[in-house]
Design a protein around this motif. Structure first.
Motif, PDB file in Angstrom:
ATOM      1  N   GLY A 227      30.056  39.259  39.200  1.00 33.49           N
ATOM      2  CA  GLY A 227      29.237  39.462  40.596  1.00 33.49           C
ATOM      3  C   GLY A 227      29.214  40.678  41.442  1.00 33.49           C
ATOM      4  N   PRO A 228      29.124  40.756  42.620  1.00 38.41           N
ATOM      5  CA  PRO A 228      29.089  41.940  43.206  1.00 38.41           C
ATOM      6  C   PRO A 228      30.527  42.564  43.309  1.00 38.41           C
ATOM      7  CG  PRO A 228      29.306  40.140  44.809  1.00 38.41           C
ATOM      8  CD  PRO A 228      28.918  39.401  43.295  1.00 38.41           C
ATOM      9  N   HIS A 229      30.439  43.873  43.427  1.00 34.34           N
ATOM     10  CA  HIS A 229      32.003  44.534  43.267  1.00 34.34           C
ATOM     11  C   HIS A 229      31.534  46.018  43.829  1.00 34.34           C
ATOM     12  CE1 HIS A 229      30.273  47.158  39.967  1.00 34.34           C
ATOM     13  NE2 HIS A 229      29.833  46.035  39.788  1.00 34.34           N
ATOM     14  N   CYS A 230      32.637  46.395  44.496  1.00 29.34           N
ATOM     15  CA  CYS A 230      32.386  48.046  45.340  1.00 29.34           C
ATOM     16  C   CYS A 230      33.957  48.380  45.598  1.00 29.34           C
ATOM     17  CB  CYS A 230      31.735  47.636  46.570  1.00 29.34           C
ATOM     18  SG  CYS A 230      32.249  46.838  47.770  1.00 29.34           S
TER      19      CYS A 230
ATOM     20  N   TYR B 217      35.752  42.570  44.423  1.00 26.75           N
ATOM     21  CA  TYR B 217      34.884  41.828  43.370  1.00 26.75           C
ATOM     22  C   TYR B 217      34.791  40.509  43.253  1.00 26.75           C
ATOM     23  CZ  TYR B 217      39.117  41.961  40.358  1.00 26.75           C
ATOM     24  OH  TYR B 217      40.370  41.534  39.921  1.00 26.75           O
ATOM     25  N   VAL B 218      33.692  39.896  42.673  1.00 28.49           N
ATOM     26  CA  VAL B 218      33.841  38.434  42.456  1.00 28.49           C
ATOM     27  C   VAL B 218      33.383  38.315  41.281  1.00 28.49           C
ATOM     28  CG1 VAL B 218      32.722  36.438  42.998  1.00 28.49           C
ATOM     29  CG2 VAL B 218      33.144  37.881  44.929  1.00 28.49           C
ATOM     30  N   THR B 219      34.020  37.501  40.327  1.00 30.76           N
ATOM     31  CA  THR B 219      33.722  37.323  38.821  1.00 30.76           C
ATOM     32  C   THR B 219      34.053  35.777  38.322  1.00 30.76           C
ATOM     33  OG1 THR B 219      34.069  38.281  36.736  1.00 30.76           O
ATOM     34  CG2 THR B 219      36.069  37.942  38.115  1.00 30.76           C
TER      35      THR B 219
ATOM     36  N   ALA C 171      37.569  35.977  43.403  1.00 36.24           N
ATOM     37  CA  ALA C 171      37.143  36.689  44.536  1.00 36.24           C
ATOM     38  C   ALA C 171      38.013  37.584  45.051  1.00 36.24           C
ATOM     39  CB  ALA C 171      36.379  35.612  45.352  1.00 36.24           C
ATOM     40  N   LYS C 172      38.466  38.825  44.677  1.00 34.40           N
ATOM     41  CA  LYS C 172      39.292  39.568  45.570  1.00 34.40           C
ATOM     42  C   LYS C 172      38.821  40.249  46.498  1.00 34.40           C
ATOM     43  CE  LYS C 172      41.960  43.889  44.268  1.00 34.40           C
ATOM     44  NZ  LYS C 172      41.104  44.536  45.784  1.00 34.40           N
TER      45      LYS C 172
END
Length: 214
Positions: free
Chosen positions: A76-79, A97-99, A165-166
């Motif tokens: 998923g999104p990450h930054c 991030y989300v994975t 979901a960190k």
């Protein structure tokens, strides 16, 4: 996947959301005794019990994958998260991030299985813009049939699904708010998405946990 309890994504609805919004996945399996991976788009079945996709026939991974348990990763999104956004900078950078990870068994589809064609239609419908003039149904059927001979359709049973979901849940509310504010200023879609996920998942809770890694 290593998931500290405060980063665990427990909602199946949210995990399905990640699969829907970030459907370009990585499938890892054993091929000729070694790990191999393919990157390709997958769709969640209507009953949410399977993933559906297709390999190129030239990709040898499909030849011994039938019946295997495979690992599918949806990133998923990450930054990047800069300490310069914090109230004090006596700390280090991190990555939010989300994975979602799925484990399941692969079933190859016969060439005539209607799920193969339907998955191609569904993929095109999903990713074409609403105002697109493209219609897969009007493409010459002979051309479609010839192309179809070059792919192998498959399903993957969703035997286990887990999400992470960190999102800075192990930081103070003040710090989370600062990070959201900074990410919201960015034009990058990953950073915008992480800001939204943090607003949804990190702000409603305050966790007093000792940092123990990512």
């Amino acid at each position: 996947m290593y998931i500290p309890s405060y980063f665990e994504l427990k909602s199946e609805r949210e995990m399905h959301e990640v699969i829907r919004d970030h459907g370009f996945a990585t499938i890892t399996s054993l091929h000729n005794g070694s790990l191999t991976a393919t990157h390709l788009p997958l769709l969640l079945s209507k009953d949410k019990k399977e993933l559906v996709g297709h390999f190129s026939k030239g990709n040898q991974q499909w030849k011994d994958i039938s019946g295997q348990e495979v690992l599918v990763v949806f990133q998923g999104p990450h930054c990047y998260i800069s300490p310069s956004w914090y109230e004090n900078q006596d700390t280090v950078p991190t990555w939010n991030y989300v994975t979602v990870h799925v484990n399941g068994k692969v079933q190859l589809l016969d060439d005539e299985d209607p799920r193969l064609w339907q998955s191609m239609v569904n993929l095109t419908t999903k990713y074409e813009q609403p105002n697109s003039q493209y219609d897969l149904h009007i493409v010459d059927p002979t051309y479609i049939k010839a192309l179809s001979k070059g792919v192998i359709g498959f399903t993957i049973s969703i035997d286990n699904i887990e999400g992470k979901a960190k999102l800075s849940q192990n930081h103070s509310k003040e710090r989370v708010e600062r990070v959201i504010a900074e990410l919201s200023k960015k034009s990058n879609s990953n950073e915008q998405e992480i800001a939204k996920w943090m607003s949804k998942k990190s702000l409603p809770i305050t966790l007093e946990v000792q940092k123990n890694g990512d």
